[in-house]
Design an enzyme around this catalytic site. Sequence first.
Site, PDB file in Angstrom:
ATOM      1  N   ASP A  48       0.849  -1.191   0.000  1.00 41.88           N
ATOM      2  CA  ASP A  48       0.000   0.000   0.000  1.00 41.88           C
ATOM      3  C   ASP A  48       0.886   1.242   0.000  1.00 41.88           C
ATOM      4  O   ASP A  48       1.698   1.435   0.904  1.00 41.88           O
ATOM      5  CB  ASP A  48      -0.874   0.001   1.268  1.00 41.88           C
ATOM      6  CG  ASP A  48      -1.761   1.231   1.321  1.00 41.88           C
ATOM      7  OD1 ASP A  48      -2.735   1.281   0.550  1.00 41.88           O
ATOM      8  OD2 ASP A  48      -1.469   2.156   2.100  1.00 41.88           O
ATOM      9  N   TYR A  53       2.849   9.727   0.035  1.00 44.05           N
ATOM     10  CA  TYR A  53       3.789   9.120   0.995  1.00 44.05           C
ATOM     11  C   TYR A  53       5.250   9.239   0.541  1.00 44.05           C
ATOM     12  O   TYR A  53       6.156   9.008   1.337  1.00 44.05           O
ATOM     13  CB  TYR A  53       3.512   7.628   1.197  1.00 44.05           C
ATOM     14  CG  TYR A  53       2.149   7.244   1.705  1.00 44.05           C
ATOM     15  CD1 TYR A  53       1.305   8.164   2.317  1.00 44.05           C
ATOM     16  CD2 TYR A  53       1.710   5.921   1.584  1.00 44.05           C
ATOM     17  CE1 TYR A  53       0.052   7.780   2.773  1.00 44.05           C
ATOM     18  CE2 TYR A  53       0.466   5.531   2.043  1.00 44.05           C
ATOM     19  CZ  TYR A  53      -0.360   6.460   2.624  1.00 44.05           C
ATOM     20  OH  TYR A  53      -1.589   6.063   3.075  1.00 44.05           O
ATOM     21  N   LYS A  83      -2.741   5.895  -4.324  1.00 49.14           N
ATOM     22  CA  LYS A  83      -3.851   6.827  -4.082  1.00 49.14           C
ATOM     23  C   LYS A  83      -3.640   8.178  -4.768  1.00 49.14           C
ATOM     24  O   LYS A  83      -2.521   8.682  -4.824  1.00 49.14           O
ATOM     25  CB  LYS A  83      -4.016   7.052  -2.563  1.00 49.14           C
ATOM     26  CG  LYS A  83      -4.067   5.741  -1.798  1.00 49.14           C
ATOM     27  CD  LYS A  83      -4.275   5.905  -0.316  1.00 49.14           C
ATOM     28  CE  LYS A  83      -3.993   4.592   0.400  1.00 49.14           C
ATOM     29  NZ  LYS A  83      -2.587   4.384   0.723  1.00 49.14           N
ATOM     30  N   HIS A 116      -7.600   9.436  -2.185  1.00 49.88           N
ATOM     31  CA  HIS A 116      -6.954   9.390  -0.867  1.00 49.88           C
ATOM     32  C   HIS A 116      -7.846   9.945   0.249  1.00 49.88           C
ATOM     33  O   HIS A 116      -7.943   9.367   1.319  1.00 49.88           O
ATOM     34  CB  HIS A 116      -5.631  10.179  -0.926  1.00 49.88           C
ATOM     35  CG  HIS A 116      -4.646   9.783   0.123  1.00 49.88           C
ATOM     36  ND1 HIS A 116      -3.292   9.778  -0.089  1.00 49.88           N
ATOM     37  CD2 HIS A 116      -4.817   9.375   1.400  1.00 49.88           C
ATOM     38  CE1 HIS A 116      -2.679   9.375   1.022  1.00 49.88           C
ATOM     39  NE2 HIS A 116      -3.583   9.138   1.927  1.00 49.88           N
TER      40      HIS A 116
END
Length: 320
Positions: A48, A53, A83, A116
């Site tokens: 994930d 990120y 996302k 997201h």
Amino acid sequence: MAAEIALGCSGKTIPAVGLGTVADPRVDAETTKAAVLEAIKAGYRHFDTAFAYGSEQPLGEAIAEALSLGLVKSRDEFFITTKLWCSFAERDQIVPAIKMSLKNLQLDYIDMYLIHLPVRMTQQMTKTPVPREAIEPLDIESVWVAMEECQNLGITKGIGVSNFSCRMLEHLLSFAKIPPAVNQVELNPFWRQKKLREFCKEKGIHITAFSPLGANGTRWGDNRIVECDVLDEIAKARGKTTAQVSLRWVYEQGASMVPKSFNKQRMRQNLDIFDWSLTEEESYKINQLPQRKGSTLTSIFGPHDFLLEMDAELKQDSEA
Ligand code: A2P
């Protein structure tokens, strides 16, 4: 290897345990890449990530290396979730955004592409809190058309959302040609999402749990799970760790999960939850734990009017 869970009526499956790749505080790309390679060796196949990120690139490098080393035979054995970040949450920016993620990941397709957050940023902001004028609610109807386009183009196998409430999902389902396959939300023994779980089950939307261990060590998490007395008592009686008790509880709710660990022993421990089950009494005790959410929209973006309302709505889905 983690068990697989069916995704709605699509005929696809998702590994029950994947590896979360958001590190807070941030770590360098080499550390993330090494952790992902270690996880692949341990048997993880679901990873994930998210544009926000900063872990797409090292994850992509690790996947490429695992394939070239023959650790995994083919890309199809992986399940990759990424996302759409809030600053690209606009009709015309979504296909370019997923293409950017594909490039970062060195992949031809994503397995699950998620919105997201139910928020749009009108400017790319890297610092929080974000000023009120730089943020607004998502125009979900136009965004979803572009998400559907991504699936129709074959650049993602599935589409879904993250941090959506029952009301937001209901609205989305009222016009979606392709219903969301997944809603990724915070889910753990301290944030049980009873109403949301029931709603999603009825509508065939799969839940993936983020922060299944309470995100200890991050700005949005703490030790309420790994150091919980009730979980510790169960863990000691069953020869498990508090983390394994928490993950097992999540699994027994029918959800998949993406615990983050970059530690070799702990990531292996987190995969090892399938050979036992909680008793009714143990589940009852867990269901009595006080509810406390870790991450909120206002803590990410600032205490703005519509975010306070959304946080209250998201809270109701767990406390009802
Ligand atoms: P580490 O990466 O050093 O293992 P969450 O998945 O809820 O976001 O929680 C992630 C946090 O929990 C990280 O700080 C991670 O640290 C820690 N963690 C992951 N697995 C375990 C485990 N089995 N026992 C204790 N802490 C864990």
